[in-house]
Write an enzyme that holds these catalytic residues in place. Structure first.
Site, PDB file in Angstrom:
ATOM      1  N   ASP A   1      11.294   8.374   0.956  1.00  0.00           N
ATOM      2  CA  ASP A   1      11.531   7.484  -0.185  1.00  0.00           C
ATOM      3  C   ASP A   1      12.365   6.294   0.286  1.00  0.00           C
ATOM      4  OD1 ASP A   1      12.384   6.230  -2.492  1.00  0.00           O
ATOM      5  OD2 ASP A   1      13.199   8.038  -3.417  1.00  0.00           O
TER       6      ASP A   1
ATOM      7  N   ASN B   1       5.829  -8.255  -6.910  1.00  0.00           N
ATOM      8  CA  ASN B   1       4.724  -9.146  -7.328  1.00  0.00           C
ATOM      9  C   ASN B   1       5.238 -10.584  -7.357  1.00  0.00           C
ATOM     10  OD1 ASN B   1       5.842  -9.586 -10.098  1.00  0.00           O
ATOM     11  ND2 ASN B   1       5.410  -7.395 -10.256  1.00  0.00           N
TER      12      ASN B   1
ATOM     13  N   GLY C   1       5.620   1.913  -8.672  1.00  0.00           N
ATOM     14  CA  GLY C   1       5.666   2.162  -7.229  1.00  0.00           C
ATOM     15  C   GLY C   1       7.037   1.877  -6.628  1.00  0.00           C
TER      16      GLY C   1
ATOM     17  N   ASP D   1       8.561  -0.946  -6.273  1.00  0.00           N
ATOM     18  CA  ASP D   1       9.303  -1.912  -7.098  1.00  0.00           C
ATOM     19  C   ASP D   1      10.083  -1.192  -8.204  1.00  0.00           C
ATOM     20  OD1 ASP D   1      10.047  -4.461  -7.801  1.00  0.00           O
ATOM     21  OD2 ASP D   1       8.082  -5.083  -8.560  1.00  0.00           O
TER      22      ASP D   1
ATOM     23  N   SER E   1       1.239  -3.453  -0.309  1.00  0.00           N
ATOM     24  CA  SER E   1      -0.123  -3.663  -0.817  1.00  0.00           C
ATOM     25  C   SER E   1      -1.004  -2.413  -0.864  1.00  0.00           C
ATOM     26  CB  SER E   1      -0.879  -4.766  -0.035  1.00  0.00           C
ATOM     27  OG  SER E   1      -0.362  -6.043  -0.329  1.00  0.00           O
TER      28      SER E   1
ATOM     29  N   GLY F   1      -0.625   0.426  -2.513  1.00  0.00           N
ATOM     30  CA  GLY F   1      -0.596   1.222  -3.737  1.00  0.00           C
ATOM     31  C   GLY F   1      -1.379   0.508  -4.829  1.00  0.00           C
TER      32      GLY F   1
ATOM     33  N   TYR G   1      -1.956  -2.474  -5.304  1.00  0.00           N
ATOM     34  CA  TYR G   1      -2.756  -3.615  -4.834  1.00  0.00           C
ATOM     35  C   TYR G   1      -3.993  -3.209  -4.037  1.00  0.00           C
ATOM     36  CZ  TYR G   1       0.611  -7.089  -6.571  1.00  0.00           C
ATOM     37  OH  TYR G   1       1.403  -7.898  -7.362  1.00  0.00           O
TER      38      TYR G   1
HETATM   39  N1  AR6 Z   1       9.210   4.882  -1.143  1.00  0.00           N
HETATM   40  C1  AR6 Z   1       8.294   4.527  -0.200  1.00  0.00           C
HETATM   41  N2  AR6 Z   1       7.009   4.249  -0.479  1.00  0.00           N
HETATM   42  C2  AR6 Z   1       6.619   4.361  -1.764  1.00  0.00           C
HETATM   43  C3  AR6 Z   1       7.493   4.725  -2.820  1.00  0.00           C
HETATM   44  C4  AR6 Z   1       8.850   4.994  -2.461  1.00  0.00           C
HETATM   45  N3  AR6 Z   1       9.766   5.340  -3.368  1.00  0.00           N
HETATM   46  N4  AR6 Z   1       6.786   4.708  -3.990  1.00  0.00           N
HETATM   47  C5  AR6 Z   1       5.515   4.365  -3.681  1.00  0.00           C
HETATM   48  N5  AR6 Z   1       5.411   4.165  -2.350  1.00  0.00           N
HETATM   49  P1  AR6 Z   1       3.101  -0.070  -4.448  1.00  0.00           P
HETATM   50  P2  AR6 Z   1       1.766  -2.622  -3.822  1.00  0.00           P
HETATM   51  C6  AR6 Z   1       4.221   3.755  -1.549  1.00  0.00           C
HETATM   52  O1  AR6 Z   1       2.164   0.202  -5.568  1.00  0.00           O
HETATM   53  O2  AR6 Z   1       0.470  -1.953  -3.527  1.00  0.00           O
HETATM   54  C7  AR6 Z   1       4.210  -2.834  -8.431  1.00  0.00           C
HETATM   55  O3  AR6 Z   1       3.952  -2.617  -9.782  1.00  0.00           O
HETATM   56  C8  AR6 Z   1       2.861   3.874  -2.199  1.00  0.00           C
HETATM   57  O4  AR6 Z   1       2.377   5.199  -2.048  1.00  0.00           O
HETATM   58  O5  AR6 Z   1       4.557   0.178  -4.646  1.00  0.00           O
HETATM   59  O6  AR6 Z   1       2.258  -3.686  -2.875  1.00  0.00           O
HETATM   60  C9  AR6 Z   1       4.764  -4.226  -8.138  1.00  0.00           C
HETATM   61  O7  AR6 Z   1       5.528  -4.719  -9.212  1.00  0.00           O
HETATM   62  C10 AR6 Z   1       2.053   2.875  -1.387  1.00  0.00           C
HETATM   63  O8  AR6 Z   1       1.635   3.464  -0.157  1.00  0.00           O
HETATM   64  O9  AR6 Z   1       3.012  -1.599  -3.946  1.00  0.00           O
HETATM   65  C11 AR6 Z   1       3.525  -5.044  -7.919  1.00  0.00           C
HETATM   66  O10 AR6 Z   1       3.002  -5.532  -9.131  1.00  0.00           O
HETATM   67  C12 AR6 Z   1       3.065   1.784  -1.040  1.00  0.00           C
HETATM   68  O11 AR6 Z   1       4.354   2.365  -1.280  1.00  0.00           O
HETATM   69  C13 AR6 Z   1       2.573  -4.065  -7.294  1.00  0.00           C
HETATM   70  O12 AR6 Z   1       2.985  -2.772  -7.709  1.00  0.00           O
HETATM   71  C14 AR6 Z   1       2.938   0.498  -1.857  1.00  0.00           C
HETATM   72  O13 AR6 Z   1       2.606   0.799  -3.195  1.00  0.00           O
HETATM   73  C15 AR6 Z   1       2.610  -4.108  -5.782  1.00  0.00           C
HETATM   74  O14 AR6 Z   1       1.640  -3.239  -5.274  1.00  0.00           O
END
Ligand code: AR6
Length: 184
Positions: A16, A30, A38, A40, A125, A127, A129
């Site tokens: 995490d 974003n 996620g 964020d 990107s 998750g 995205y």
């Molecule tokens: N620690 C590490 N990795 C994580 C965690 C955590 N606590 N939680 C999720 N992941 P994402 P994006 C992983 O969706 O695709 C948001 O709403 C997850 O499994 O966090 O860049 C923002 O506000 C995935 O592999 O980011 C934007 O609108 C990775 O982190 C949008 O999502 C990224 O997932 C950005 O989307």
């Protein structure tokens, strides 16, 4: 998994991002810096409301895709949060790889400018995205290897990977990239 490149340790861990004891953590933001789910959501929850107050005040225009901005880190153990904006995956022919590389590069530059010794980064990107994680891993690690080959700080670059096979994808990509470097 841990490899030494020039004077930097490049590390992959399953975990995490909010729990990392490093100088700066990278947020998967974003372009409106509006918060979300996620990474964020987890970072804003752990850091507390001062994070959003600061980014609203300092960056009212948000941050373009393929770039990053820096703030303090509220209640996180880190000193800084770097808010990086990766691209939304749209099939791969819309400059996604270049934008993803640029977001990582800018995040590493900001850490370097603040003389951060250590940085924790998520798989931007991959998750919400929708960027395929095996392709994202090559871009993330290739960009980081290029950066640390030319800069002595940060001296610890840790990718914190969470669920969905992200660790395995990053480990495979890192092995390939290291083998390719040794062929030079
Ligand atoms: N620690 C590490 N990795 C994580 C965690 C955590 N606590 N939680 C999720 N992941 P994402 P994006 C992983 O969706 O695709 C948001 O709403 C997850 O499994 O966090 O860049 C923002 O506000 C995935 O592999 O980011 C934007 O609108 C990775 O982190 C949008 O999502 C990224 O997932 C950005 O989307």
């Amino acid at each position: 998994m841990r490899v030494e490149i020039a004077s930097t340790w490049l590390e992959l861990v399953d975990g995490d991002i909010t729990a990392q004891e490093v100088a700066c953590v990278v947020n998967a933001a974003n372009s409106r810096l509006a918060g979300g789910g996620g990474v964020d959501g987890a970072i804003h929850r752990a850091a507390g409301p001062t994070l959003m107050e600061e980014t609203r005040r300092r960056y009212p225009e948000g941050c373009p895709t393929g770039s990053a901005v820096i703030s303090s880190a509220g209640e996180l153990a880190a000193e800084y949060v770097i808010h990086a904006v990766g691209p939304v995956w749209n099939g791969g022919q819309s400059g996604e790889a270049e934008q993803l590389a640029a977001a990582y590069r800018r995040a590493l530059e900001l850490a370097h400018e603040q003389a951060c010794a250590s940085i924790a980064l998520p798989a931007l990107s991959t998750g919400a995205y929708g960027y395929p994680v095996d392709l994202a891993a090559r871009v993330a690690l290739g960009t980081s290897i290029d950066f640390v080959s030319e800069h002595s700080l940060p001296s610890l670059v840790r990718f914190v990977l969470f669920g969905g096979g992200a660790y395995g994808a990053f480990a495979a990509a890192l092995e390939e990239l290291i083998a390719a470097r040794q062929d030079y």
